[in-house]
Each structure stands twice: as C-alpha cells, then as structure tokens.
Design a protein around this motif. Structure first.
Motif, PDB file in Angstrom:
ATOM      1  N   ILE A  48     -22.749 -40.952 122.901  1.00 31.41           N
ATOM      2  CA  ILE A  48     -24.172 -40.679 122.673  1.00 31.41           C
ATOM      3  C   ILE A  48     -24.343 -39.369 121.910  1.00 31.41           C
ATOM      4  O   ILE A  48     -25.180 -39.266 121.001  1.00 31.41           O
ATOM      5  CB  ILE A  48     -24.939 -40.623 124.009  1.00 31.41           C
ATOM      6  N   VAL A  49     -23.542 -38.370 122.266  1.00 31.72           N
ATOM      7  CA  VAL A  49     -23.597 -37.093 121.547  1.00 31.72           C
ATOM      8  C   VAL A  49     -23.189 -37.292 120.081  1.00 31.72           C
ATOM      9  O   VAL A  49     -23.809 -36.728 119.167  1.00 31.72           O
ATOM     10  CB  VAL A  49     -22.686 -36.045 122.223  1.00 31.72           C
ATOM     11  N   ALA A  50     -22.149 -38.090 119.853  1.00 32.02           N
ATOM     12  CA  ALA A  50     -21.731 -38.384 118.474  1.00 32.02           C
ATOM     13  C   ALA A  50     -22.836 -39.114 117.721  1.00 32.02           C
ATOM     14  O   ALA A  50     -23.084 -38.837 116.532  1.00 32.02           O
ATOM     15  CB  ALA A  50     -20.455 -39.228 118.493  1.00 32.02           C
ATOM     16  N   ALA A  51     -23.526 -40.028 118.398  1.00 32.51           N
ATOM     17  CA  ALA A  51     -24.649 -40.731 117.767  1.00 32.51           C
ATOM     18  C   ALA A  51     -25.753 -39.754 117.391  1.00 32.51           C
ATOM     19  O   ALA A  51     -26.387 -39.886 116.329  1.00 32.51           O
ATOM     20  CB  ALA A  51     -25.190 -41.808 118.710  1.00 32.51           C
ATOM     21  N   MET A  52     -25.995 -38.751 118.229  1.00 35.04           N
ATOM     22  CA  MET A  52     -26.996 -37.730 117.925  1.00 35.04           C
ATOM     23  C   MET A  52     -26.618 -36.937 116.679  1.00 35.04           C
ATOM     24  O   MET A  52     -27.471 -36.601 115.856  1.00 35.04           O
ATOM     25  CB  MET A  52     -27.170 -36.782 119.113  1.00 35.04           C
ATOM     26  N   VAL A  53     -25.336 -36.628 116.559  1.00 35.46           N
ATOM     27  CA  VAL A  53     -24.866 -35.875 115.385  1.00 35.46           C
ATOM     28  C   VAL A  53     -25.109 -36.665 114.108  1.00 35.46           C
ATOM     29  O   VAL A  53     -25.654 -36.142 113.127  1.00 35.46           O
ATOM     30  CB  VAL A  53     -23.367 -35.535 115.536  1.00 35.46           C
ATOM     31  N   PHE A  54     -24.751 -37.932 114.108  1.00 34.73           N
ATOM     32  CA  PHE A  54     -24.960 -38.760 112.912  1.00 34.73           C
ATOM     33  C   PHE A  54     -26.446 -39.011 112.662  1.00 34.73           C
ATOM     34  O   PHE A  54     -26.870 -39.113 111.505  1.00 34.73           O
ATOM     35  CB  PHE A  54     -24.220 -40.085 113.053  1.00 34.73           C
ATOM     36  N   ASP A  55     -27.244 -39.083 113.734  1.00 35.08           N
ATOM     37  CA  ASP A  55     -28.690 -39.255 113.576  1.00 35.08           C
ATOM     38  C   ASP A  55     -29.307 -38.038 112.907  1.00 35.08           C
ATOM     39  O   ASP A  55     -30.231 -38.165 112.090  1.00 35.08           O
ATOM     40  CB  ASP A  55     -29.333 -39.488 114.945  1.00 35.08           C
ATOM     41  N   ALA A  56     -28.805 -36.861 113.242  1.00 37.86           N
ATOM     42  CA  ALA A  56     -29.312 -35.633 112.610  1.00 37.86           C
ATOM     43  C   ALA A  56     -28.834 -35.511 111.169  1.00 37.86           C
ATOM     44  O   ALA A  56     -29.559 -35.008 110.299  1.00 37.86           O
ATOM     45  CB  ALA A  56     -28.871 -34.414 113.418  1.00 37.86           C
ATOM     46  N   MET A  57     -27.637 -36.004 110.912  1.00 37.80           N
ATOM     47  CA  MET A  57     -27.065 -35.847 109.576  1.00 37.80           C
ATOM     48  C   MET A  57     -27.667 -36.808 108.561  1.00 37.80           C
ATOM     49  O   MET A  57     -27.816 -36.458 107.386  1.00 37.80           O
ATOM     50  CB  MET A  57     -25.546 -36.050 109.643  1.00 37.80           C
ATOM     51  N   ASP A  58     -28.029 -38.027 108.984  1.00 35.87           N
ATOM     52  CA  ASP A  58     -28.523 -39.001 108.005  1.00 35.87           C
ATOM     53  C   ASP A  58     -29.816 -38.538 107.342  1.00 35.87           C
ATOM     54  O   ASP A  58     -30.020 -38.708 106.134  1.00 35.87           O
ATOM     55  CB  ASP A  58     -28.674 -40.391 108.625  1.00 35.87           C
ATOM     56  N   GLY A  59     -30.696 -37.909 108.127  1.00 30.00           N
ATOM     57  CA  GLY A  59     -31.935 -37.407 107.556  1.00 30.00           C
ATOM     58  C   GLY A  59     -31.706 -36.257 106.594  1.00 30.00           C
ATOM     59  O   GLY A  59     -32.327 -36.185 105.526  1.00 30.00           O
ATOM     60  N   ARG A  60     -30.818 -35.361 106.981  1.00 34.47           N
ATOM     61  CA  ARG A  60     -30.530 -34.219 106.108  1.00 34.47           C
ATOM     62  C   ARG A  60     -29.854 -34.670 104.816  1.00 34.47           C
ATOM     63  O   ARG A  60     -30.127 -34.135 103.738  1.00 34.47           O
ATOM     64  CB  ARG A  60     -29.644 -33.203 106.844  1.00 34.47           C
ATOM     65  N   VAL A  61     -28.951 -35.650 104.934  1.00 37.31           N
ATOM     66  CA  VAL A  61     -28.287 -36.174 103.733  1.00 37.31           C
ATOM     67  C   VAL A  61     -29.297 -36.849 102.816  1.00 37.31           C
ATOM     68  O   VAL A  61     -29.275 -36.675 101.587  1.00 37.31           O
ATOM     69  CB  VAL A  61     -27.169 -37.160 104.126  1.00 37.31           C
ATOM     70  N   ALA A  62     -30.215 -37.614 103.412  1.00 36.42           N
ATOM     71  CA  ALA A  62     -31.238 -38.304 102.617  1.00 36.42           C
ATOM     72  C   ALA A  62     -32.133 -37.311 101.887  1.00 36.42           C
ATOM     73  O   ALA A  62     -32.469 -37.504 100.713  1.00 36.42           O
ATOM     74  CB  ALA A  62     -32.071 -39.219 103.517  1.00 36.42           C
ATOM     75  N   ARG A  63     -32.523 -36.218 102.575  1.00 36.48           N
ATOM     76  CA  ARG A  63     -33.387 -35.220 101.928  1.00 36.48           C
ATOM     77  C   ARG A  63     -32.650 -34.421 100.885  1.00 36.48           C
ATOM     78  O   ARG A  63     -33.187 -34.123  99.819  1.00 36.48           O
ATOM     79  CB  ARG A  63     -33.972 -34.284 102.995  1.00 36.48           C
ATOM     80  N   SER A  64     -31.383 -34.081 101.148  1.00 32.21           N
ATOM     81  CA  SER A  64     -30.621 -33.268 100.193  1.00 32.21           C
ATOM     82  C   SER A  64     -30.255 -34.051  98.938  1.00 32.21           C
ATOM     83  O   SER A  64     -30.125 -33.465  97.851  1.00 32.21           O
ATOM     84  CB  SER A  64     -29.347 -32.738 100.858  1.00 32.21           C
ATOM     85  N   THR A  65     -30.087 -35.371  99.058  1.00 30.44           N
ATOM     86  CA  THR A  65     -29.753 -36.202  97.896  1.00 30.44           C
ATOM     87  C   THR A  65     -30.980 -36.888  97.302  1.00 30.44           C
ATOM     88  O   THR A  65     -30.851 -37.696  96.388  1.00 30.44           O
ATOM     89  CB  THR A  65     -28.717 -37.276  98.283  1.00 30.44           C
ATOM     90  N   ASN A  66     -32.155 -36.571  97.898  1.00 29.36           N
ATOM     91  CA  ASN A  66     -33.417 -37.166  97.424  1.00 29.36           C
ATOM     92  C   ASN A  66     -33.349 -38.692  97.453  1.00 29.36           C
ATOM     93  O   ASN A  66     -33.786 -39.377  96.520  1.00 29.36           O
ATOM     94  CB  ASN A  66     -33.743 -36.668  96.010  1.00 29.36           C
ATOM     95  N   SER A  67     -32.771 -39.209  98.532  1.00 27.99           N
ATOM     96  CA  SER A  67     -32.593 -40.660  98.652  1.00 27.99           C
ATOM     97  C   SER A  67     -33.305 -41.225  99.876  1.00 27.99           C
ATOM     98  O   SER A  67     -32.932 -42.287 100.387  1.00 27.99           O
ATOM     99  CB  SER A  67     -31.099 -41.002  98.721  1.00 27.99           C
ATOM    100  N   ALA A  68     -34.317 -40.506 100.368  1.00 28.46           N
ATOM    101  CA  ALA A  68     -35.094 -41.016 101.504  1.00 28.46           C
ATOM    102  C   ALA A  68     -35.901 -42.238 101.082  1.00 28.46           C
ATOM    103  O   ALA A  68     -36.411 -42.300  99.960  1.00 28.46           O
ATOM    104  CB  ALA A  68     -36.025 -39.928 102.026  1.00 28.46           C
ATOM    105  N   SER A  69     -35.979 -43.226 101.950  1.00 29.97           N
ATOM    106  CA  SER A  69     -36.697 -44.468 101.636  1.00 29.97           C
ATOM    107  C   SER A  69     -37.316 -45.036 102.906  1.00 29.97           C
ATOM    108  O   SER A  69     -36.929 -44.682 104.023  1.00 29.97           O
ATOM    109  CB  SER A  69     -35.749 -45.498 101.011  1.00 29.97           C
TER     110      SER A  69
END
Length: 257
Positions: A48-69
């Motif tokens: 669950i902690v690992a899932a939280m880490v990836f959940d936090a990272m996907d949003g940041r990656v989407a914003r940093s690469t301007n690929s949010a959809s």
C-alpha cells in the motif's frame, strides 16, 4: 511527433498502473492468509505504501511532462479505489473486523463506498473547488492511516496471544473505520502539497515542524509513519474547529459593536 506524444502520455499512466499493481498485490496477500495461511499483512502494508508512492509520482510526472489528460485522471481514480479503498478494507476485515461478523464487513464496505465517493467528488470539483487543498480526507491518507496501524500491531503475527488486546483493538479499528469514512466525504478542508515548492519561502513555524518530524523519526522510527498519518488526519478537524471558533468570536464582536 505523434509517437513522442504517445510515449509521454504512456509514462504517467504506467506509474498509475504500478499503483494498481501494488494495490492488487496487497489484496492477494490478504487472500492468501484466508486460503493458505501463507500471506503476510506486513507485506500488504508495504505494498500500500508503494502504491502511494506511485500515486504521488504519476501526477508529478504528468505535470512535469505536460501530459495530463482526462483519461489519466479517470484511470488514476479507478486505480485509487482499488489500492486505497478495496485493498485496505479487505486487510482490515482479514486482520480484525471479521470478528464482528456483519458489522465488520459492513464497516469495510462503507470504507470502500466513501473512498469511491471521495474520488468521484474530486474529479467533479477538480476544475472549480479543489486545487491546492482537498475537500475531505484524501483516500491515500486514510489507507495510510490503516496500514500504519496494522504494520505496528503485534496481532499481525501473534493474534492468539493477545485475546484481550485483540478485542479492544478490534472495537477501536471499527470506530476508526467509520471515522475515516466520514472524514473522506466530509466538507472539512485538508492541506495539499501539489503547489508546494522547495524554492518557496515558508514560515519559521513550518521549518520547526519539519525538524520535529525528523527528530521523531530518529527517536521512534517504527512509530513515525503512524504519527505522521495521525497528525494529518487530525489536522483537518483541528483547523476546521479553530476556524469555526474564530468566526464565532468575530461575529460576537460585530454584534457588540
């Protein structure tokens, strides 16, 4: 150029899929306990902690690469329902709440429903109300609260040796489940971290809090995550109550004047 775009949009969704993977893995660990007595709730907590880490990272990656959809936002919410709604509720039921029978599994179901409602409301209000802060307790933090308690409890590996403690802890977790469910769908505001930047200027009080958190981790590393999750869960009602008191005082002052 189109291939490049597809690659960029694939990256944040891949992180989201990893979130779902670890949530599903946590559920498998719980089911193995019921079937073969070979699963591990501690491993489920770590998942669950690992899932939280990836959940936090996907949003940041989407914003940093301007690929949010919109697709990514919906996919993220569906994965969050599994990882932070279904998986923690299943872990709670297998761990202690199965002792309460129908009352136990209904509490787990309520947790799942409130998680789904919280995420649905977030998607609807994300463009208008919810920006840097959150309305209601975020589902990952409610799941983190549960998993931090499960991870520290001696009943995870020695349930039969703690009969009295198991009963008391069971009622406490049952009450906590209802409280977390209410907080997720409540109008109480919780501070968010999406707009926080390391380059921004912050108050001395915030710096002191960060130092205090580090000291707590150094002294009691096993209880650090429980203290961290409990502090965040209580921060919303505390700030809400303080704001309500200050508003009442201002109203009384205006009436007197």
């Amino acid at each position: 150029m189109s291939d490049m775009k597809k690659g960029i949009y694939l990256l944040p969704n891949l992180f989201t899929a990893m979130n779902l993977f670890f949530g599903f893995y946590a559920m498998i660990q719980g089911l193995l306990i019921l079937i073969h007595q070979q699963g591990s709730l501690r491993n489920a907590c770590l998942a669950i902690v690992a899932a939280m880490v990836f959940d936090a990272m996907d949003g940041r990656v989407a914003r940093s690469t301007n690929s949010a959809s919109q697709f990514g936002a919906e996919f993220d919410s569906l994965c969050d329902v599994v990882s932070f709604g279904v998986a923690p509720s299943l872990m709670m039921f297998i761990w202690l709440l199965q002792d309460f029978g129908r009352l136990g599994w209904l509490a787990c179901f309520l947790f799942v429903v409130c998680s789904a409602l919280r995420l649905a409301r977030f998607n609807v209000q994300s463009k208008s109300i919810e920006k840097s802060d959150f309305q209601g307790l975020p589902t990952p933090m409610s799941a983190f609260m549960i998993t931090s308690i499960i991870f520290l409890s001696p009943t995870v590996s020695h349930a039969q040796a703690y009969i009295l403690e198991r009963e008391v802890l069971g009622w406490s977790i049952l009450s906590l489940t209802y409280m977390l469910s209410f907080l997720m769908i409540s109008p109480i505001r919780y501070r968010g971290f999406k707009s926080t930047s390391l380059a921004e200027k912050h108050s001395l009080n915030l710096f002191f809090v960060l130092i205090l958190i580090f000291v707590t981790w150094a002294i009691k590393p096993r209880f650090f995550f429980l203290l961290l999750s409990l502090t965040y869960v209580l921060s919303g009602p505390a700030e809400y109550g303080l704001t309500w008191i200050l508003k009442r005082k201002k109203t009384k002052i205006k009436k007197r004047s």
